[in-house]
Design a protein around this motif. Sequence first.
Motif, short mmCIF file in Angstrom:
data_model
loop_
_atom_site.label_atom_id
_atom_site.label_comp_id
_atom_site.label_asym_id
_atom_site.label_seq_id
_atom_site.Cartn_x
_atom_site.Cartn_y
_atom_site.Cartn_z
N HIS A 21 0.85 -1.19 0.00
CA HIS A 21 0.00 0.00 0.00
C HIS A 21 0.89 1.25 0.00
CE1 HIS A 21 -3.86 1.99 0.70
NE2 HIS A 21 -3.24 2.80 1.57
N GLN A 22 0.33 2.38 -0.44
CA GLN A 22 1.03 3.67 -0.34
C GLN A 22 0.14 4.65 0.40
OE1 GLN A 22 2.09 5.65 -4.01
NE2 GLN A 22 3.57 6.99 -3.00
N PHE A 23 0.65 5.14 1.60
CA PHE A 23 -0.07 6.15 2.38
C PHE A 23 0.30 7.54 1.86
CE2 PHE A 23 0.22 2.58 5.39
CZ PHE A 23 -1.12 2.41 5.68
N LYS A 24 -0.65 8.45 1.75
CA LYS A 24 -0.39 9.81 1.27
C LYS A 24 -0.05 10.74 2.43
CE LYS A 24 -3.26 9.67 -2.88
NZ LYS A 24 -4.40 10.30 -3.58
N LEU A 25 0.94 11.56 2.19
CA LEU A 25 1.33 12.56 3.20
C LEU A 25 0.34 13.71 3.21
CD1 LEU A 25 5.20 12.66 2.63
CD2 LEU A 25 4.04 11.97 4.73
N GLU A 26 0.00 14.15 4.41
CA GLU A 26 -0.90 15.29 4.55
C GLU A 26 -0.17 16.34 5.41
OE1 GLU A 26 -4.80 14.11 5.95
OE2 GLU A 26 -4.62 12.16 4.98
N PRO A 27 0.09 17.53 4.82
CA PRO A 27 0.84 18.57 5.56
C PRO A 27 0.22 18.79 6.93
CG PRO A 27 0.42 19.25 3.31
CD PRO A 27 -0.34 18.01 3.54
N PRO A 28 0.98 19.04 7.95
CA PRO A 28 2.43 19.34 7.88
C PRO A 28 3.30 18.11 7.90
CG PRO A 28 1.65 19.59 10.12
CD PRO A 28 0.47 19.24 9.33
N ALA A 29 2.72 16.89 7.71
CA ALA A 29 3.53 15.69 7.75
C ALA A 29 4.43 15.64 6.54
CB ALA A 29 2.62 14.47 7.79
#
Length: 726
Positions: A21-29
Amino acid sequence: TGPLKDMDFSVQEGGGPRILHQFKLEPPAVSFRTSGEKAGIIDIEPRTGILYINGSLDWETKQVHKLQVESLDESGKRVKGPYAVTVHVEDINDNPPEFNQTKYYGVVRQNSRPGKPFMYVHATDRDDPTTLHARLSYSILHHFPNPYAEMLFQIDNATGAISPSRKGSYYLDPQKQDTFILVVSVKDMAGTTTNAFTSSVDVIITVKESLWKAPPIINIKENSTQVHPVNVSKVQSNEPGVIYGIFQKEELPRLPFSISENGDIYVTRPLDREEKDTYTFFVVSKDNTGELVDKPLQIDVVVEDINDNPPVCQQDLTVIEVQENEKGGSNIGTVFATDMDEKDSLNSRLHFQIQSQEPEFPSKNLFYIQQDTGTLQLTGRSLSKRESAKYFLKVLVTDSQFATICNVEVHVIDINDQIPIFKNSDYGSMIVAEDIPIGSVILEIEATDGDEPATGSSLIIYRVKEGDPNNTFTIETDSETNRGFIRINKPLDFETMPVYNLVINATNPEPLVEGVEYNASSLTKLEVSVTDVDEPPAFRKPFYKTEVSEDIPVNTLVMTVEAYDPEGDSVRVSKIVLKDMQGKYAQYLACGKILFLQKNYLLVEGGSQKSRTSLTLHLRDVNDNYPQIATNHSTFFCYPVSGGERTLIQATDADEQLFYSKFTFSLADEMNARNNWEITKFNATHAFLSLKHANFEEEVYDVPIILNDNGKPPLENKVNLKGILC
């Protein structure tokens, strides 16, 4: 791909590296971090968020891997998480089944129950037991030796239980083959696919003799004094824990045998061979469900005889008759005795001996008895009734232990050396009317015999020797007086036989001794004259009957009646008394010819006597009446009609119906009739008349119907049936 959250993944074991799986980064991460049961090969790429496996998972090592994933900012502080990520490892079929022994040994008994396991094999599979990968199926690959087309053993494919097959239960015999080797195979995938893993193992089976067999015949001495019950035999099933029972082959009030829970057979009371010398019953073994474990065994018991019965005389007094002329050495009779002990054994062997003779005149030993048969013989000269008419013997009958006295009475019988002699050698003549009743006594005759009274030597039998060819006379003897009574046995007829010259003889039922013969003294004569009696005339037949057709012409000759007079007088028809004439008449002629009559009595005169006979004339029906509609009223239909309405009509015929009427119904060949009406058969005497449409007016219709009676010859009639619509 997707945002960071709790997630579950199912991954098949093996298979090498892969991305999950690929998790999406969500700012500020700006990055991800994972922890938990990574097993050194599960991880996440921090910057891209790709969750991956860098190697192969193994279900047998670990079935579930639990991880935590969180997102971090630039300073490494947690932004979101941690979230639970669970990786479930799916099993693949990568392990073959394995037996828990390298070789198995088992013992089976001859005649064991088919399908009853005597041993088990067991295998395991390291794959997931909830899947087909670890579901095992057992089978027998080879069977050494295999003397029959069918295998002698079978295996439960799910449990590995080995049992005799139906063939094996019958044919297994240690005398023929005491050892078998089975190659047992086990497959995973429930044995349903060709790529399933397989293992095999040898099973060595030893066949031993059946424990369940009928004991030899059980011999039990009668009237035993032992304390009962007494153990007399034993049976044992091939299977442990069975329940034994007994059932009877024969219906007895109470079978004197029982069986214990371990198969011991007992006799429950003393037996009496004279009451019953053999017993047959069956022993069965059942499991706790009541089902038979083994075939029933037949148990045979023989009750052994002991000498416990004395000889018994067959008669309280044995009476033997001996004629005076019997010679010395002659067999004169037998003394019969029986012994209830076993037949043809020493216990029932009898010996006979004469103990005494009364009177001892003219000598002591007039008789001799054969010791083994009881046959009595004369020892010397013939007996004389003048010396003694009776002798009384006491015969001692013994077996090896008991003795009995039998009484014998010997009667000396006078021999038939005297012939019957008639008192009158000629009884002259007598007159008898020809109408004397049968059974009437016409004469009493008598002869005398000098032999001993009331014996077959002195009883006289009278017979007509000559002069009575038709057995018209019979002679009965009074056994007390020896007188004879001549009776009429059949009707006398002056015209046929006016005189009988009878020769009558007198004999004995007992044969005469050698040298003595019947002569003229045993004959007498009698003349019987039959007087004429005026007898009535007689018809040649007891009754007359004939059958004629009802349409015969007047003056047709239908029958001839003949009569005669026994005395030869002329005969004439005197009168005809008519009955049931129904308006028809009969005429007769003097010759006895009847021209026409239905039923009457014919009177005939001859001399002063009259006789009559019955005449019956059956009239045969002729088909001369036309069939008609049975009812004389019209047929009604309710107006208005819709078409298809029907009514039942009946035909009848005045002619005789021998079996049953059979009429044919049809419409006349007229246009209106066939367009408007329809006839369909219902049965042999009825038909339905129905409307073919609804376009009828409210009026009266004539329906022309053709009736045929199907007679011989057939008669046909056209009738107009009124059909009224109102």
